[in-house]
Write a protein that holds these residues in place. Structure first.
Motif, short mmCIF file in Angstrom:
data_model
loop_
_atom_site.label_atom_id
_atom_site.label_comp_id
_atom_site.label_asym_id
_atom_site.label_seq_id
_atom_site.Cartn_x
_atom_site.Cartn_y
_atom_site.Cartn_z
N UNK A 203 5.57 140.72 -16.73
CA UNK A 203 5.66 139.33 -16.29
C UNK A 203 7.07 138.89 -15.93
N UNK A 204 8.05 139.35 -16.70
CA UNK A 204 9.39 138.79 -16.58
C UNK A 204 10.45 139.79 -16.12
N UNK A 205 10.09 141.04 -15.98
CA UNK A 205 11.08 142.02 -15.53
C UNK A 205 12.06 142.45 -16.60
N UNK A 206 11.77 142.20 -17.86
CA UNK A 206 12.65 142.65 -18.94
C UNK A 206 12.52 144.18 -19.05
N UNK A 207 13.62 144.93 -19.11
CA UNK A 207 13.53 146.38 -19.25
C UNK A 207 12.77 146.78 -20.51
N UNK A 208 11.83 147.72 -20.38
CA UNK A 208 10.95 148.12 -21.47
C UNK A 208 11.34 149.51 -21.97
N UNK A 209 11.29 149.69 -23.29
CA UNK A 209 11.62 150.98 -23.89
C UNK A 209 10.75 151.20 -25.12
N UNK A 210 10.55 152.48 -25.47
CA UNK A 210 9.78 152.80 -26.67
C UNK A 210 9.90 154.28 -26.99
N UNK A 211 9.56 154.64 -28.21
CA UNK A 211 9.65 156.05 -28.63
C UNK A 211 8.28 156.51 -29.11
N UNK A 212 8.15 156.78 -30.38
CA UNK A 212 6.86 157.15 -30.97
C UNK A 212 6.79 156.58 -32.38
N UNK A 213 5.57 156.46 -32.89
CA UNK A 213 5.36 155.95 -34.24
C UNK A 213 5.17 157.10 -35.22
N UNK A 214 5.28 156.78 -36.51
CA UNK A 214 5.05 157.79 -37.55
C UNK A 214 3.63 158.33 -37.48
N UNK A 215 2.69 157.50 -37.02
CA UNK A 215 1.30 157.95 -36.98
C UNK A 215 1.13 159.15 -36.06
N UNK A 216 1.91 159.19 -34.98
CA UNK A 216 1.82 160.34 -34.09
C UNK A 216 2.27 161.61 -34.81
N UNK A 217 3.36 161.50 -35.56
CA UNK A 217 3.89 162.66 -36.27
C UNK A 217 2.91 163.12 -37.34
N UNK A 218 2.40 162.19 -38.14
CA UNK A 218 1.53 162.57 -39.26
C UNK A 218 0.13 162.98 -38.82
N UNK A 219 -0.21 162.74 -37.53
CA UNK A 219 -1.53 163.15 -37.04
C UNK A 219 -1.62 164.66 -36.84
N UNK A 220 -0.47 165.37 -36.81
CA UNK A 220 -0.45 166.81 -36.63
C UNK A 220 -0.28 167.50 -37.98
#
Length: 521
Positions: A203-220
């Motif tokens: 909506x506003x053009x704010x730069x977006x960033x993200x990594x991963x959550x602990x759930x991804x790590x613990x799912x393996x």
């Protein structure tokens, strides 16, 4: 901080019924007495600088402009009002409401993002009495939280210093979806570089960033879950056994750091491998799901070194628990060792992201301790403004039919300054603002190089003489005759805040009492 886009969403987000019922009862009483068309003016301001500090940032103007531009009642709106107002309300009043708009309203305002101070009028709303009365609650709703969270972001930025990047990640803790969007937008204006909020980016053009959550790590749990087992990561037609390549690097890393191979979590390594296969150019995992030193950091280095061997550049790591400062130093030391030992220069530019219930105080403490954190993610304390839940903006009548109006309260702090005003920011010879001056609209403006006498608000009746080197009109005409007339800011937005902090006790004279707290901003 970037120019933010302004989507056309305000009409549905802030309809004219989003207000208090007493605005309609007053509007009816004005109409019944034949006073609804009388020219009137209101001022919007706040009484105390937020968070115990010395300033605020004004925000929410764009939303206000979209609101007044689209201000109209539908047939459905009017029918609902007919059902909630007293039965004796004359039917002709509802016809009056159906034809209302803001074509007769004039709005003057401080530019968005400007540094502002307590009791200085931020916005003047002038027009027919009934209409400008009906705008009160909605305008306060649009300005109060936006300005508060923008100011909170500015304090975080000051505490963090200019080097670190700041990531806003408070959507899951925000006060509903609208609060989350407002926070993402206005924390960007207040100095944050990035947001995790995808909708705010859209909506506003704010730069977006993200990594991963602990759930991804613990799912393996094991390397058997990594797929594909053999990958074509480097674009070469011959596939690469990425798992075996990484295992080889893991052995070398453990030897370098004298780590115990048996303490490494295979599931975590599998998660990192899987993520690296999906995003070889954007590899930035969270490394504290189990143990940073015994598992997470070792697994990251192995996968990252394998990526580097294949020609990719890993991004870095995220720390989300424990002593972030100490851990970041340890992590950076390992990165440098790997760079030197394996001649992998990419490890010199890896970033470290810190996220762990960061407050303004803990942000300030980062600067006092040795640390290697490049990016700080802030959520709860930023978007909920835990130190102060409301800015407390008010909307007060100052003129009707050309005559000043004043509220005289038993609480002196709630008394108002009557009459329509102009507000000027006075600049000293070094180019620094030192005073905000309020004058009646009928008074001549101050002139550069000409001495003037003024009286500090809330002080005794003694005057002070000042001579500005430059005079800036702080408020601009931004809406008139139903049209938005928003020009470029001619005031001092937050991006110049470092220069504004020349306020000192001998310069805090007139129009406001900044009383800048040098430690807290």
């Amino acid at each position: 901080f970037g120019e933010l886009q302004v989507p056309e969403i305000s009409a549905s987000r802030v309809p004219p019924l989003l207000t208090d019922l007493y605005q309609f009862t007053m509007a009816y009483a004005y109409w019944r007495a034949g006073r609804h068309q009388e020219p009137a003016a209101f001022e919007l301001f706040f009484r105390d600088n937020p968070f115990g500090g010395g300033f605020s940032l004004f925000a929410g103007l764009h939303d206000c402009l979209l609101f007044v531009r689209s201000f109209r009642f539908t047939d459905e709106d009017v029918e609902f009002l007919r059902s909630v107002l007293p039965p004796a309300t004359e039917p002709a009043f509802f016809q009056f409401l159906r034809g209302l708009d803001c074509s007769g309203v004039m709005l003057r305002s401080v530019p968005e993002g400007t540094v502002v101070f307590a009791r200085v009028p931020l916005m003047e709303v002038a027009g027919p009495l009934a209409v400008v009365q009906l705008l009160e609650t909605s305008l306060l709703c649009l300005v109060n939280y936006a300005s508060l969270v923008c100011s909170n972001a500015a304090r975080f930025r000051l505490a963090a210093g200019p080097r670190r990047k700041l990531l806003e990640m408070g959507l899951r803790r925000a006060q509903g979806p609208d609060g989350g969007l407002t926070a993402s937008r206005y924390t960007h204006i207040g100095g944050f570089d990035l947001t995790s909020n995808v909708q705010a980016g859209f909506l506003f053009g704010v730069p977006v960033a993200g990594t991963m959550a602990h759930s991804y790590v613990t799912s393996f749990t094991s390397l058997e879950e990594v797929w594909p087992q053999v990958s074509m990561l480097n674009g070469d037609p011959d596939p690469v056994d990425f798992i075996s390549l990484t295992k080889g690097w893991l052995t070398r890393v453990c030897e370098l750091l004298r780590a115990e191979h048996g303490k490494i979590r295979e599931g975590e390594l599998a998660a990192f491998l899987s993520y690296a296969i999906a995003y070889p150019q954007n590899f930035l995992p969270v490394i504290d799901s189990y143990s940073v030193g015994c598992s997470g950091l070792l697994n990251f280095c192995a996968v990252a070194l394998a990526l580097c061997e294949l020609g990719y550049r890993p991004v870095g790591v995220r720390l989300d628990s424990g002593d972030l400062c100490r851990q970041s130093v340890d992590v950076r030391r390992v990165f440098r060792l790997c760079s030197e030992q394996f001649s992998i220069s990419a490890f010199d530019s890896l970033i470290i992201v810190g996220t762990n219930n960061i407050s303004e105080q803990s942000m300030a403490e980062l600067n006092k301790k040795e640390n290697e954190i490049d990016v700080v993610g802030v959520g709860t304390h930023l978007v909920t403004c835990t130190k102060q839940p409301s800015l407390g903006c008010v909307y007060k009548l100052v003129e009707v039919r050309g005559r000043p109006r004043m509220k005289i309260s038993e609480d002196p702090e709630k008394s108002t300054v009557p009459g329509r005003k102009h507000v000027y920011r006075l600049i000293d010879a070094e180019g620094h603002p030192f005073l905000d001056l309020q004058c009646l609209a009928v008074e001549p403006p101050p002139e550069a190089g000409v001495s003037l006498s003024c009286y500090p608000l809330g002080c005794d009746n003694s005057s002070v003489s000042v001579t500005p080197a430059q005079v800036v009109c702080l408020r601009q005409e931004v809406f008139t005759k139903g049209q938005v007339r928003l020009g470029r800011a001619t005031s001092f937005p937050f991006r110049q805040l470092v220069h504004i902090f020349v306020f000192s006790s001998e310069k805090s004279l007139v129009g406001f009492t900044p009383e800048v707290d040098w430690k807290s901003g």
